[in-house]
Design a protein around this motif. Structure first.
Motif, short mmCIF file in Angstrom:
data_model
loop_
_atom_site.label_atom_id
_atom_site.label_comp_id
_atom_site.label_asym_id
_atom_site.label_seq_id
_atom_site.Cartn_x
_atom_site.Cartn_y
_atom_site.Cartn_z
N LYS A 1 0.16 -1.65 3.53
CA LYS A 1 0.21 -2.30 2.22
C LYS A 1 -0.51 -1.46 1.18
O LYS A 1 -0.03 -1.28 0.05
CB LYS A 1 -0.41 -3.69 2.28
N GLU A 2 -1.68 -0.93 1.54
CA GLU A 2 -2.44 -0.09 0.61
C GLU A 2 -1.67 1.18 0.27
O GLU A 2 -1.67 1.61 -0.89
CB GLU A 2 -3.81 0.25 1.21
N LYS B 1 1.12 0.33 -2.16
CA LYS B 1 0.56 0.13 -3.50
C LYS B 1 0.21 1.47 -4.14
O LYS B 1 0.50 1.71 -5.31
CB LYS B 1 -0.69 -0.74 -3.39
#
Length: 106
Positions: free
Chosen positions: A50-51, A54
Protein backbone atom coordinates in the motif's frame (compact mmCIF):
# COMPACT_ATOMS: atom_id res chain seq x y z
CA UNK A 1 10.17 -67.36 8.35
CA UNK A 2 9.02 -67.30 11.95
CA UNK A 3 5.72 -65.82 12.97
CA UNK A 4 5.81 -62.86 15.34
CA UNK A 5 3.43 -62.61 18.21
CA UNK A 6 1.36 -59.45 18.82
CA UNK A 7 3.27 -58.52 21.98
CA UNK A 8 6.59 -58.61 20.09
CA UNK A 9 5.22 -56.28 17.40
CA UNK A 10 3.80 -53.85 19.99
CA UNK A 11 7.06 -53.72 21.88
CA UNK A 12 9.08 -52.89 18.73
CA UNK A 13 6.62 -50.20 17.65
CA UNK A 14 6.41 -48.55 21.06
CA UNK A 15 10.18 -48.52 21.35
CA UNK A 16 10.55 -46.76 17.99
CA UNK A 17 7.70 -44.32 18.69
CA UNK A 18 9.24 -42.92 21.90
CA UNK A 19 11.94 -40.93 20.08
CA UNK A 20 9.52 -39.84 17.38
CA UNK A 21 7.03 -38.28 19.82
CA UNK A 22 9.48 -35.61 20.99
CA UNK A 23 10.40 -34.86 17.38
CA UNK A 24 6.72 -34.52 16.49
CA UNK A 25 6.29 -32.00 19.31
CA UNK A 26 9.34 -30.04 18.13
CA UNK A 27 8.14 -30.05 14.53
CA UNK A 28 4.60 -29.02 15.54
CA UNK A 29 5.99 -26.14 17.59
CA UNK A 30 8.27 -25.02 14.77
CA UNK A 31 5.39 -25.34 12.28
CA UNK A 32 3.22 -23.03 14.43
CA UNK A 33 6.11 -20.55 14.70
CA UNK A 34 6.52 -20.55 10.93
CA UNK A 35 2.77 -20.12 10.38
CA UNK A 36 2.79 -17.11 12.74
CA UNK A 37 5.83 -15.67 10.94
CA UNK A 38 4.11 -16.15 7.58
CA UNK A 39 0.98 -14.32 8.80
CA UNK A 40 3.07 -11.46 10.19
CA UNK A 41 5.09 -11.22 6.96
CA UNK A 42 1.94 -11.33 4.82
CA UNK A 43 0.44 -8.45 6.83
CA UNK A 44 3.70 -6.53 6.55
CA UNK A 45 3.79 -7.14 2.79
CA UNK A 46 0.26 -5.74 2.43
CA UNK A 47 1.25 -2.63 4.37
CA UNK A 48 4.41 -2.10 2.32
CA UNK A 49 2.53 -2.70 -0.93
CA UNK A 50 0.00 0.00 0.00
CA UNK A 51 2.83 2.40 0.87
CA UNK A 52 4.56 1.64 -2.43
CA UNK A 53 1.35 2.24 -4.40
CA UNK A 54 0.89 5.57 -2.61
CA UNK A 55 4.53 6.54 -3.28
CA UNK A 56 4.17 5.61 -6.96
CA UNK A 57 1.07 7.82 -7.27
CA UNK A 58 2.91 10.71 -5.62
CA UNK A 59 5.88 10.15 -7.93
CA UNK A 60 3.59 10.25 -10.98
CA UNK A 61 2.03 13.49 -9.74
CA UNK A 62 5.50 14.95 -9.21
CA UNK A 63 6.59 13.85 -12.69
CA UNK A 64 3.49 15.48 -14.24
CA UNK A 65 4.10 18.69 -12.31
CA UNK A 66 7.76 18.64 -13.35
CA UNK A 67 6.78 18.13 -16.99
CA UNK A 68 4.30 21.03 -16.83
CA UNK A 69 6.94 23.23 -15.22
CA UNK A 70 9.43 22.26 -17.90
CA UNK A 71 6.92 23.03 -20.67
CA UNK A 72 6.14 26.39 -19.05
CA UNK A 73 9.85 27.12 -18.71
CA UNK A 74 10.42 26.34 -22.40
CA UNK A 75 7.48 28.57 -23.39
CA UNK A 76 8.84 31.40 -21.27
CA UNK A 77 12.31 30.87 -22.69
CA UNK A 78 10.90 30.95 -26.22
CA UNK A 79 8.81 34.02 -25.42
CA UNK A 80 11.87 35.64 -23.90
CA UNK A 81 13.86 34.96 -27.05
CA UNK A 82 11.07 36.39 -29.17
CA UNK A 83 10.74 39.38 -26.89
CA UNK A 84 14.50 39.80 -26.94
CA UNK A 85 14.50 39.65 -30.73
CA UNK A 86 11.62 42.14 -30.87
CA UNK A 87 13.46 44.37 -28.39
CA UNK A 88 16.61 44.19 -30.50
CA UNK A 89 14.61 45.07 -33.64
CA UNK A 90 12.84 47.91 -31.86
CA UNK A 91 16.15 49.10 -30.41
CA UNK A 92 17.78 49.00 -33.85
CA UNK A 93 14.84 50.86 -35.35
CA UNK A 94 15.02 53.43 -32.57
CA UNK A 95 18.75 53.85 -33.09
CA UNK A 96 18.27 54.19 -36.85
CA UNK A 97 15.51 56.74 -36.41
CA UNK A 98 17.45 58.69 -33.78
CA UNK A 99 20.49 58.72 -36.09
CA UNK A 100 18.31 60.06 -38.92
CA UNK A 101 16.82 62.67 -36.58
CA UNK A 102 20.30 63.75 -35.51
CA UNK A 103 21.37 63.91 -39.13
CA UNK A 104 18.33 66.08 -39.97
CA UNK A 105 19.15 68.38 -37.06
CA UNK A 106 22.64 68.94 -38.36
Amino acid sequence: MAKLRDDQIKWVLSLDAKGVQSEIVKISSKSKELADDNKRLKDELKKVSKEMAKAEKEMLKAEKAMKKAEEKMLKLKKAGKENNEEFEKASKTYNDISTKVENYRK
